[in-house]
Scaffold this active site. Structure first.
Site, PDB file in Angstrom:
ATOM      1  N   ARG A  60       0.871  -1.193   0.000  1.00  0.00           N
ATOM      2  CA  ARG A  60       0.000   0.000   0.000  1.00  0.00           C
ATOM      3  C   ARG A  60       0.897   1.229   0.000  1.00  0.00           C
ATOM      4  O   ARG A  60       1.857   1.305   0.758  1.00  0.00           O
ATOM      5  CB  ARG A  60      -0.975  -0.022   1.190  1.00  0.00           C
ATOM      6  CG  ARG A  60      -0.326   0.029   2.561  1.00  0.00           C
ATOM      7  CD  ARG A  60      -1.329   0.387   3.657  1.00  0.00           C
ATOM      8  NE  ARG A  60      -0.972  -0.146   4.950  1.00  0.00           N
ATOM      9  CZ  ARG A  60      -0.064   0.375   5.769  1.00  0.00           C
ATOM     10  NH1 ARG A  60       0.624   1.460   5.400  1.00  0.00           N
ATOM     11  NH2 ARG A  60       0.176  -0.170   6.935  1.00  0.00           N
ATOM     12  N   HIS A  90      -1.739   3.415   6.832  1.00  0.00           N
ATOM     13  CA  HIS A  90      -2.822   2.458   7.091  1.00  0.00           C
ATOM     14  C   HIS A  90      -4.178   3.141   6.880  1.00  0.00           C
ATOM     15  O   HIS A  90      -5.063   2.604   6.222  1.00  0.00           O
ATOM     16  CB  HIS A  90      -2.694   1.922   8.518  1.00  0.00           C
ATOM     17  CG  HIS A  90      -3.834   1.048   8.909  1.00  0.00           C
ATOM     18  ND1 HIS A  90      -4.053  -0.183   8.330  1.00  0.00           N
ATOM     19  CD2 HIS A  90      -4.846   1.246   9.797  1.00  0.00           C
ATOM     20  CE1 HIS A  90      -5.156  -0.710   8.858  1.00  0.00           C
ATOM     21  NE2 HIS A  90      -5.651   0.140   9.732  1.00  0.00           N
ATOM     22  N   TYR A  98       7.331   3.748  10.532  1.00  0.00           N
ATOM     23  CA  TYR A  98       7.663   2.315  10.688  1.00  0.00           C
ATOM     24  C   TYR A  98       8.223   1.673   9.424  1.00  0.00           C
ATOM     25  O   TYR A  98       8.475   0.478   9.397  1.00  0.00           O
ATOM     26  CB  TYR A  98       6.448   1.526  11.189  1.00  0.00           C
ATOM     27  CG  TYR A  98       5.182   1.735  10.369  1.00  0.00           C
ATOM     28  CD1 TYR A  98       4.944   1.006   9.209  1.00  0.00           C
ATOM     29  CD2 TYR A  98       4.228   2.680  10.761  1.00  0.00           C
ATOM     30  CE1 TYR A  98       3.799   1.202   8.461  1.00  0.00           C
ATOM     31  CE2 TYR A  98       3.073   2.890  10.021  1.00  0.00           C
ATOM     32  CZ  TYR A  98       2.859   2.148   8.877  1.00  0.00           C
ATOM     33  OH  TYR A  98       1.722   2.356   8.135  1.00  0.00           O
TER      34      TYR A  98
HETATM   35  C1  LIG Z   1     -11.174  -8.326  14.355  1.00  0.00           C
HETATM   36  C2  LIG Z   1     -10.427  -7.032  14.271  1.00  0.00           C
HETATM   37  N1  LIG Z   1      -9.277  -6.873  14.956  1.00  0.00           N
HETATM   38  C3  LIG Z   1      -8.586  -5.712  14.883  1.00  0.00           C
HETATM   39  C4  LIG Z   1      -9.042  -4.678  14.109  1.00  0.00           C
HETATM   40  C5  LIG Z   1      -8.256  -3.373  13.995  1.00  0.00           C
HETATM   41  N2  LIG Z   1      -7.571  -3.362  12.690  1.00  0.00           N
HETATM   42  C6  LIG Z   1      -8.121  -2.744  11.628  1.00  0.00           C
HETATM   43  S1  LIG Z   1      -7.202  -2.931  10.237  1.00  0.00           S
HETATM   44  C7  LIG Z   1      -6.050  -3.837  11.054  1.00  0.00           C
HETATM   45  C8  LIG Z   1      -4.841  -4.366  10.344  1.00  0.00           C
HETATM   46  C9  LIG Z   1      -5.195  -5.283   9.238  1.00  0.00           C
HETATM   47  O1  LIG Z   1      -4.045  -5.644   8.537  1.00  0.00           O
HETATM   48  P1  LIG Z   1      -4.138  -6.500   7.237  1.00  0.00           P
HETATM   49  O2  LIG Z   1      -5.079  -7.624   7.426  1.00  0.00           O
HETATM   50  O3  LIG Z   1      -2.754  -6.829   6.816  1.00  0.00           O
HETATM   51  O4  LIG Z   1      -4.825  -5.506   6.183  1.00  0.00           O
HETATM   52  P2  LIG Z   1      -4.239  -4.145   5.549  1.00  0.00           P
HETATM   53  O5  LIG Z   1      -4.664  -3.029   6.454  1.00  0.00           O
HETATM   54  O6  LIG Z   1      -2.775  -4.264   5.465  1.00  0.00           O
HETATM   55  O7  LIG Z   1      -4.904  -4.054   4.217  1.00  0.00           O
HETATM   56  C10 LIG Z   1      -6.389  -3.984  12.398  1.00  0.00           C
HETATM   57  C11 LIG Z   1      -5.578  -4.733  13.380  1.00  0.00           C
HETATM   58  C12 LIG Z   1     -10.265  -4.869  13.421  1.00  0.00           C
HETATM   59  N3  LIG Z   1     -10.763  -3.909  12.625  1.00  0.00           N
HETATM   60  N4  LIG Z   1     -10.911  -6.060  13.487  1.00  0.00           N
END
Ligand SMILES: Cc1ncc(C[n+]2csc(CCOP(=O)(O)OP(=O)(O)O)c2C)c(N)n1
Ligand SMILES: [Mg+2]
Length: 336
Positions: free
Chosen positions: A240, A244, A253
């Site tokens: 990306r 975030h 980071y």
């Molecule tokens: C069940 C749950 N745990 C934690 C979160 C908080 N959270 C939102 S996005 C994220 C990271 C997700 O990372 P990834 O799956 O790699 O997706 P990316 O953001 O990199 O597309 C987290 C921990 C959430 N929304 N839902």
């Protein structure tokens, strides 16, 4: 896998539309003081594009919090999506869903989703529907991230899908980070795809910046699903470009050098570098598609801005399924 000239142009159009939606639309939400957080998928365009090119409106996808690209690739109208981001009544969810709740059943788009990995059991349920009602001819794709790959529900879902040989593609968009956590910090295996062996399904990892590589791998997974042979785990290595969310500074980071490394392999740039020298598609044609995508975004922003807000009286509409409450009251053994 052979692609016609028109099909290749369509791949580029989808990627350009996603890129312009993210780069033009997301800053606009900030200017309208939308309080919801929005996640850009810029950089990851080749993944939903290469996969959804195999799908029709009858196939299903479950998406993530970073889901605009999935929606566009599955055919959801970008103008309506912009309206949804702006909280307007002309959005697919009437402005009450926002970026993380864009669903359009007419396109088989089961929803962007704020709960990490929640797309996965939804897609497995859709895969079961396909098996029971459509002889596996509708494929269900679950998009999830590298962070989502560590959620328990993914493993239960992969096991069940394999046991029942459901027509599902588990597509991990490994963009190297879950918020600020690097993938190697949290992943026990070398690749997410390696975990497929535990569920007796093929596990493939591909260059997720190369739309042709994604397209080829997805083609095999779709063929397997429709032949009744069951699911595939497809990991696409991608990146990306932004934080975030819009509120995050990724340079706290990761390094500028790392960002440059991935941007040098930009999916739209890579597409040009691959197809233009082959002589069948010209750089001017691709420029023209870029201009059309730019214009579409201006149109989408005007459409969204001129659309009404949802009415306060509609607040409780479309929140719950309209269950036959009388039946529920009469007893839990009633069929509903
Ligand atoms: C069940 C749950 N745990 C934690 C979160 C908080 N959270 C939102 S996005 C994220 C990271 C997700 O990372 P990834 O799956 O790699 O997706 P990316 O953001 O990199 O597309 C987290 C921990 C959430 N929304 N839902
Ligand atoms: Mg990630």
């Amino acid at each position: 896998m052979e692609l016609t000239r028109e099909a290749m142009l369509e791949l580029y159009r989808t990627m350009a539309t996603i890129r312009h939606f993210e780069e033009r639309g997301i800053p606009e939400t900030g200017q309208r003081r939308m309080s919801a957080s929005v996640h850009s998928s810029a950089g990851q365009e080749a993944v939903p594009t290469g996969i959804c090119a195999h799908l029709t409106d009858d196939d299903y996808i479950g998406s993530t919090h970073r889901g605009h690209g999935h929606c566009i690739a599955k055919g959801v109208d970008p103008k309506a999506m912009m309206a949804e981001l702006f909280g307007r009544a002309t959005g697919p969810n009437k402005g009450k869903g926002g970026s993380m709740h864009i669903a359009d059943m007419s396109k088989g788009m089961l929803g962007t989703n704020g709960v990490v990995a929640a797309s996965v059991p939804l897609a497995v349920g859709a895969g079961l529907t396909s098996k029971l009602r459509h002889n596996n001819q509708r494929v269900a794709v679950a998009f999830f991230g590298d962070g989502g790959a560590n959620q328990g529900v993914l493993h239960e879902s992969m096991n069940l899908a394999s046991v029942w040989k459901l027509p599902v593609i588990f597509c991990c968009e490994n963009n190297q980070y879950a918020e600020s956590t690097p993938v190697e910090y949290a992943l026990s295996a070398s690749h997410v795809a390696d975990r497929a062996v535990a569920y007796n399904m093929p596990g493939i990892h591909v260059d997720g910046m190369d739309v042709f590589a994604v397209y080829d791998a997805a083609g095999q997974a779709v063929a397997r699903a429709k032949a009744g042979e069951g699911p595939t785990l497809l990991e696409c290595l991608t990146y990306r470009y932004y934080g975030h969310t819009v509120f995050d500074n990724p340079l706290s980071y990761r390094t500028r050098e790392e960002e440059e490394h991935w941007r040098n392999r930009d999916p739209l740039k890579l597409f040009r570098e691959t197809v233009v020298p082959q002589g069948e598609i010209s750089a001017e044609e691709l420029d023209q598609i870029d201009r059309e995508a730019e214009n579409l975004m201006e149109e989408a922003i005007r459409f969204a801005d001129s659309s009404p807000m949802p009415q306060p009286s509609e607040l409780y509409e479309d929140v719950y399924v309209d269950y036959p409450v009388e039946l529920l009251k009469r007893g839990s053994n009633m069929e509903i």
